[in-house]
Design a protein around this motif. Sequence first.
Motif, mmCIF file in Angstrom:
data_model
loop_
_atom_site.group_PDB
_atom_site.id
_atom_site.type_symbol
_atom_site.label_atom_id
_atom_site.label_comp_id
_atom_site.label_asym_id
_atom_site.label_seq_id
_atom_site.Cartn_x
_atom_site.Cartn_y
_atom_site.Cartn_z
ATOM 1 N N PRO A 73 0.677 -7.563 -1.308
ATOM 2 C CA PRO A 73 2.070 -7.469 -1.677
ATOM 3 C C PRO A 73 2.786 -6.512 -1.082
ATOM 4 O O PRO A 73 2.081 -5.580 -0.386
ATOM 5 C CB PRO A 73 2.097 -7.517 -3.015
ATOM 6 C CG PRO A 73 0.613 -7.563 -3.272
ATOM 7 C CD PRO A 73 -0.263 -7.321 -2.273
ATOM 8 N N GLN A 74 4.198 -6.672 -0.662
ATOM 9 C CA GLN A 74 5.047 -5.607 0.007
ATOM 10 C C GLN A 74 5.366 -4.643 -0.958
ATOM 11 O O GLN A 74 5.856 -5.069 -2.058
ATOM 12 C CB GLN A 74 5.922 -6.369 0.626
ATOM 13 C CG GLN A 74 5.687 -7.075 1.957
ATOM 14 C CD GLN A 74 6.896 -7.544 2.717
ATOM 15 O OE1 GLN A 74 7.467 -8.469 1.924
ATOM 16 N NE2 GLN A 74 7.244 -7.032 3.680
ATOM 17 N N ILE A 75 5.324 -3.160 -0.743
ATOM 18 C CA ILE A 75 6.100 -2.477 -1.315
ATOM 19 C C ILE A 75 7.021 -1.872 -0.695
ATOM 20 O O ILE A 75 6.889 -1.299 0.096
ATOM 21 C CB ILE A 75 4.973 -1.298 -2.240
ATOM 22 C CG1 ILE A 75 4.263 -2.064 -3.154
ATOM 23 C CG2 ILE A 75 5.784 -0.165 -2.680
ATOM 24 C CD1 ILE A 75 3.534 -0.905 -3.588
ATOM 25 N N VAL A 76 8.478 -1.817 -1.006
ATOM 26 C CA VAL A 76 9.521 -1.505 -0.384
ATOM 27 C C VAL A 76 10.446 -0.478 -0.869
ATOM 28 O O VAL A 76 10.628 -0.608 -2.158
ATOM 29 C CB VAL A 76 10.459 -2.437 0.046
ATOM 30 C CG1 VAL A 76 9.643 -3.635 1.244
ATOM 31 C CG2 VAL A 76 10.872 -3.441 -0.956
ATOM 32 N N SER A 77 10.659 0.578 -0.524
ATOM 33 C CA SER A 77 11.467 1.716 -1.317
ATOM 34 C C SER A 77 12.887 0.822 -1.374
ATOM 35 O O SER A 77 13.522 0.527 -0.290
ATOM 36 C CB SER A 77 11.577 2.906 -0.370
ATOM 37 O OG SER A 77 12.151 2.586 0.932
ATOM 38 N N GLU A 78 13.555 1.250 -2.605
ATOM 39 C CA GLU A 78 14.840 0.918 -2.706
ATOM 40 C C GLU A 78 15.789 1.990 -2.908
ATOM 41 O O GLU A 78 16.972 1.841 -2.240
ATOM 42 C CB GLU A 78 15.057 0.201 -4.080
ATOM 43 C CG GLU A 78 14.165 -1.268 -4.086
ATOM 44 C CD GLU A 78 14.757 -1.983 -4.911
ATOM 45 O OE1 GLU A 78 15.074 -1.986 -6.117
ATOM 46 O OE2 GLU A 78 15.002 -3.355 -4.536
ATOM 47 N N ARG A 79 15.496 3.051 -3.514
ATOM 48 C CA ARG A 79 16.212 4.194 -3.736
ATOM 49 C C ARG A 79 15.648 5.504 -3.516
ATOM 50 O O ARG A 79 14.637 5.539 -4.236
ATOM 51 C CB ARG A 79 17.367 3.975 -4.773
ATOM 52 C CG ARG A 79 18.238 2.996 -4.762
ATOM 53 C CD ARG A 79 19.336 3.226 -5.953
ATOM 54 N NE ARG A 79 18.786 2.771 -7.214
ATOM 55 C CZ ARG A 79 19.256 2.843 -8.414
ATOM 56 N NH1 ARG A 79 20.664 3.409 -8.507
ATOM 57 N NH2 ARG A 79 18.679 2.704 -9.165
ATOM 58 N N THR A 80 16.043 6.598 -3.156
ATOM 59 C CA THR A 80 15.409 7.802 -3.191
ATOM 60 C C THR A 80 16.460 8.924 -3.962
ATOM 61 O O THR A 80 17.522 9.066 -3.449
ATOM 62 C CB THR A 80 14.783 8.327 -2.017
ATOM 63 O OG1 THR A 80 14.023 7.527 -1.557
ATOM 64 C CG2 THR A 80 14.123 9.811 -2.197
ATOM 65 N N PHE A 81 16.116 9.658 -5.111
ATOM 66 C CA PHE A 81 16.777 10.562 -5.492
ATOM 67 C C PHE A 81 16.169 11.774 -5.415
ATOM 68 O O PHE A 81 14.806 12.205 -5.458
ATOM 69 C CB PHE A 81 16.890 10.437 -6.948
ATOM 70 C CG PHE A 81 17.276 8.910 -7.549
ATOM 71 C CD1 PHE A 81 18.692 8.840 -7.619
ATOM 72 C CD2 PHE A 81 16.632 7.999 -7.625
ATOM 73 C CE1 PHE A 81 19.123 7.406 -8.315
ATOM 74 C CE2 PHE A 81 16.852 6.685 -8.089
ATOM 75 C CZ PHE A 81 18.199 6.404 -8.328
ATOM 76 N N SER A 82 17.035 13.000 -5.448
ATOM 77 C CA SER A 82 16.389 14.438 -5.325
ATOM 78 C C SER A 82 16.294 14.672 -7.065
ATOM 79 O O SER A 82 17.049 14.319 -7.721
ATOM 80 C CB SER A 82 17.531 15.265 -4.953
ATOM 81 O OG SER A 82 17.489 15.044 -3.476
ATOM 82 N N LEU A 83 15.252 15.408 -7.276
ATOM 83 C CA LEU A 83 14.880 15.858 -8.517
ATOM 84 C C LEU A 83 14.895 17.442 -8.505
ATOM 85 O O LEU A 83 14.734 18.087 -7.396
ATOM 86 C CB LEU A 83 13.715 15.316 -9.141
ATOM 87 C CG LEU A 83 13.348 14.019 -9.282
ATOM 88 C CD1 LEU A 83 12.002 13.505 -9.502
ATOM 89 C CD2 LEU A 83 14.340 13.307 -10.076
#
Length: 347
Positions: free
Chosen positions: A8-18
């Motif tokens: 299956p494909q895993i693709v990043s959607e959004r990245t947030f700073s924590l």
Amino acid sequence: TWHLKKIPQIVSERTFSLDSPKFEARTKLELNSVCGIECQRKLPVPSLSDLKDLLSYETVFENGTRTLTEVNVLGLVLDPAGNATTRRSSRRKRQVYGTDSRFSIYDKRFMTNFPFNTAVKISTGCSGILISPKHVLTAAHCLHNGKDYVKGSKRLRVGLMKTKSRGDGRKRKGAKRNGMPSFQWTRVKSTHIPKGWFKGVSEDIALDYDYAVLELKRPHKRKYMELGISPTIKMMPGSMIHFSGFDNDRAGQLVYRFCSISDESNDLFYQYCDAEPGSTGSGVYLRLKEPNKKKWKRKIIAVYSGHQWVDVNGEQQDYNVAVRITPLKYAQICFWIHGNDENCTQG
């Protein structure tokens, strides 16, 4: 034989700073009250939205900054069988019980050659395994207790066994010839941990996501172990697995063991290989034939999570548990290594 599977494909959607982590948790190499074999059989099948949440991941960088990356999962066929385990042989060994079947590797010719030289030491007290020129696979709980990162993970280092130490040719007077490995320590540039690990610990469910990948600051030039999709027990020769690590009770030694798996769920192997804390995070591997070739190849198919105490009907029982590399986990780890999913279509 290793069988190729579509991943299956895993693709990043959004990245947030924590916020930066506090790095105040104590390292704990044995975990209590986790979901064991009986508990696993009752767990519902995760939905696609559950999996997106579980496979989203935190990245911690060497300067202490932290991000959360939300992912999408494409091309996945959900397994309706859920977490059904296969009942096999009754319980045998746990940790070291009766005859100790572990082997300490003393000979440097073995210790510094494949596959033993793929084992590494993590500065928090665990083991790990090289999976690329720049990446190490280990257990998540070596770095994070489910609520915060452990104290030693702020300046995390990885120890690679040295093939030669300075002055090997001219032994100093009184120098020991005890076969103990020496290490070349490398700083860690970033750490990836799946969000499923934080949920698993806080809500007291399974250890399905007890794995992490460390990116080294400098690449190494030695041979590493490739990832493989974990086959079912019946597809393994003699149901046997192998792993090497740095057990606490044999300080400074590389310890190898092999044993058969007693039970499995979709995400976990239950076995009674002799092991002590310190070997946690070791890469569990198999040796199978390559398709249409006469060659045999070793691949990592699980991460040794360690000796776990679980509550079963109000009684404490214990197991040695390894987290299986499923197609989804293969996709995620492969994505962490390459930064895209193009190289991760088959495994």
